[in-house]
Design a protein around this motif. Sequence first.
Motif, PDB file in Angstrom:
ATOM      1  N   LEU A   1       0.832  -1.203   0.000  1.00 27.50           N
ATOM      2  CA  LEU A   1       0.000   0.000   0.000  1.00 27.50           C
ATOM      3  C   LEU A   1       0.867   1.254   0.000  1.00 27.50           C
ATOM      4  N   GLN A   2       1.957   1.238   0.755  1.00 28.42           N
ATOM      5  CA  GLN A   2       2.862   2.394   0.773  1.00 28.42           C
ATOM      6  C   GLN A   2       3.456   2.641  -0.606  1.00 28.42           C
ATOM      7  N   LEU A   3       3.888   1.583  -1.268  1.00 27.93           N
ATOM      8  CA  LEU A   3       4.500   1.736  -2.582  1.00 27.93           C
ATOM      9  C   LEU A   3       3.474   2.228  -3.596  1.00 27.93           C
ATOM     10  N   PHE A   4       2.260   1.709  -3.508  1.00 27.72           N
ATOM     11  CA  PHE A   4       1.209   2.177  -4.413  1.00 27.72           C
ATOM     12  C   PHE A   4       0.914   3.647  -4.171  1.00 27.72           C
ATOM     13  N   ALA A   5       0.882   4.067  -2.901  1.00 26.54           N
ATOM     14  CA  ALA A   5       0.590   5.468  -2.570  1.00 26.54           C
ATOM     15  C   ALA A   5       1.632   6.400  -3.172  1.00 26.54           C
ATOM     16  N   VAL A   6       2.896   5.997  -3.147  1.00 25.50           N
ATOM     17  CA  VAL A   6       3.960   6.820  -3.718  1.00 25.50           C
ATOM     18  C   VAL A   6       3.717   7.038  -5.213  1.00 25.50           C
ATOM     19  N   HIS A   7       3.276   5.982  -5.896  1.00 25.25           N
ATOM     20  CA  HIS A   7       2.998   6.108  -7.320  1.00 25.25           C
ATOM     21  C   HIS A   7       1.714   6.897  -7.577  1.00 25.25           C
ATOM     22  N   ALA A   8       0.716   6.702  -6.704  1.00 27.23           N
ATOM     23  CA  ALA A   8      -0.607   7.283  -6.950  1.00 27.23           C
ATOM     24  C   ALA A   8      -0.696   8.761  -6.602  1.00 27.23           C
ATOM     25  N   GLN A   9       0.137   9.235  -5.675  1.00 23.98           N
ATOM     26  CA  GLN A   9      -0.069  10.596  -5.163  1.00 23.98           C
ATOM     27  C   GLN A   9       0.115  11.671  -6.232  1.00 23.98           C
ATOM     28  N   ASP A  10       1.096  11.527  -7.102  1.00 23.00           N
ATOM     29  CA  ASP A  10       1.278  12.542  -8.147  1.00 23.00           C
ATOM     30  C   ASP A  10       0.115  12.528  -9.136  1.00 23.00           C
ATOM     31  N   THR A  11      -0.360  11.327  -9.462  1.00 28.44           N
ATOM     32  CA  THR A  11      -1.514  11.238 -10.362  1.00 28.44           C
ATOM     33  C   THR A  11      -2.738  11.863  -9.706  1.00 28.44           C
ATOM     34  N   ALA A  12      -2.906  11.603  -8.415  1.00 26.11           N
ATOM     35  CA  ALA A  12      -4.040  12.187  -7.694  1.00 26.11           C
ATOM     36  C   ALA A  12      -3.986  13.710  -7.741  1.00 26.11           C
ATOM     37  N   MET A  13      -2.808  14.274  -7.522  1.00 26.40           N
ATOM     38  CA  MET A  13      -2.674  15.727  -7.555  1.00 26.40           C
ATOM     39  C   MET A  13      -2.932  16.270  -8.963  1.00 26.40           C
ATOM     40  N   ARG A  14      -2.635  15.455  -9.961  1.00 26.12           N
ATOM     41  CA  ARG A  14      -2.810  15.902 -11.346  1.00 26.12           C
ATOM     42  C   ARG A  14      -4.267  15.820 -11.801  1.00 26.12           C
ATOM     43  N   VAL A  15      -4.988  14.769 -11.390  1.00 29.25           N
ATOM     44  CA  VAL A  15      -6.334  14.564 -11.941  1.00 29.25           C
ATOM     45  C   VAL A  15      -7.462  14.936 -10.973  1.00 29.25           C
ATOM     46  N   LEU A  16      -7.163  15.062  -9.688  1.00 29.77           N
ATOM     47  CA  LEU A  16      -8.211  15.383  -8.721  1.00 29.77           C
ATOM     48  C   LEU A  16      -8.208  16.844  -8.283  1.00 29.77           C
ATOM     49  N   VAL A  17      -7.018  17.420  -8.146  1.00 30.61           N
ATOM     50  CA  VAL A  17      -6.927  18.796  -7.665  1.00 30.61           C
ATOM     51  C   VAL A  17      -7.371  19.751  -8.769  1.00 30.61           C
ATOM     52  N   PRO A  18      -8.230  20.723  -8.467  1.00 30.75           N
ATOM     53  CA  PRO A  18      -8.664  21.697  -9.480  1.00 30.75           C
ATOM     54  C   PRO A  18      -7.486  22.399 -10.141  1.00 30.75           C
ATOM     55  N   GLU A  19      -7.664  22.736 -11.415  1.00 30.39           N
ATOM     56  CA  GLU A  19      -6.566  23.331 -12.191  1.00 30.39           C
ATOM     57  C   GLU A  19      -6.004  24.592 -11.549  1.00 30.39           C
ATOM     58  N   ARG A  20      -6.865  25.374 -10.922  1.00 28.21           N
ATOM     59  CA  ARG A  20      -6.407  26.621 -10.302  1.00 28.21           C
ATOM     60  C   ARG A  20      -5.445  26.368  -9.137  1.00 28.21           C
ATOM     61  N   LEU A  21      -5.442  25.137  -8.607  1.00 25.05           N
ATOM     62  CA  LEU A  21      -4.570  24.805  -7.477  1.00 25.05           C
ATOM     63  C   LEU A  21      -3.380  23.950  -7.892  1.00 25.05           C
ATOM     64  N   GLN A  22      -3.280  23.656  -9.188  1.00 26.33           N
ATOM     65  CA  GLN A  22      -2.183  22.816  -9.661  1.00 26.33           C
ATOM     66  C   GLN A  22      -0.851  23.540  -9.525  1.00 26.33           C
ATOM     67  N   LEU A  23       0.162  22.796  -9.076  1.00 28.64           N
ATOM     68  CA  LEU A  23       1.520  23.343  -9.060  1.00 28.64           C
ATOM     69  C   LEU A  23       2.090  23.249 -10.475  1.00 28.64           C
ATOM     70  N   GLU A  24       2.888  24.217 -10.839  1.00 27.12           N
ATOM     71  CA  GLU A  24       3.457  24.238 -12.188  1.00 27.12           C
ATOM     72  C   GLU A  24       4.410  23.062 -12.378  1.00 27.12           C
ATOM     73  N   ARG A  25       4.223  22.339 -13.470  1.00 22.05           N
ATOM     74  CA  ARG A  25       5.096  21.202 -13.756  1.00 22.05           C
ATOM     75  C   ARG A  25       6.366  21.681 -14.460  1.00 22.05           C
TER      76      ARG A  25
END
Length: 237
Positions: free
Chosen positions: A149-173
């Motif tokens: 679960l920890q390893l999956f979370a490491v992979h999933a967190q960036d995707t979550a920030m990319r697809v779940l967080v509203p665009e106005r709150l996205q950090l610049e890539r």
Amino acid sequence: MLLGSFQSVLEARNRDEFRGEVVRFAKRLGFETVSAITVVDHPVGDTEFVAIDNAPDAYKDAIEDPKAGQLDPVMQHCKRQSVPIIWDQSTYVSAGQGSMWEAQARFGFRTGICLALHMPEGRHFVIGVDRDQALPKDRGEVTRLVADLQLFAVHAQDTAMRVLVPERLQLERPKLTPRELDSLRWTMDGKTAWEVGSIMGISERTAVLHINNAMHKLACTNKHQAVLKALRLGLLR
């Protein structure tokens, strides 16, 4: 089997695909339900929560109630710590919330594992898997579940920030040049700098320069970390 889940969640392109990958991973791990939450803190104003889950419809109101989260001992643990928590009825009883456990147990939330990743700039990612049956008694098997679960979370967190967080709150890539991206793409395929240069029609030294520039822009210390982060950010497919 789980290795494919790590790659697939990195490549999720939208909320529905991300939810599908998270649910599939949880079921492969042996858990019926799962929730993943992105949290964005604001210096002024309310904290923003965006979640996906596969909870029963009858229980969704309870899951999404912020007041309940303030009382839930599992969520309070994750709010303060990055160490995973393995919870069951005793977790809630010892916190004086036995009735909360009884209410959720009717929907299959009897035990589970939950963890949070706390990142810079007030970003947090929480993921929890739950089930009706007790966890294995073998400590080694439980340790493996937590590690997966920890390893999956490491992979999933960036995707979550990319697809779940509203665009106005996205950090610049980071902005990588086409040559830098191509160099990472061939590195991902296992090519050496010499082979990358040969494929791209440039010298080995120039290939190394492109890879090093990509590493610097991605704030990584080696090319393998750079490839993984580029995948997480959706810069590579």
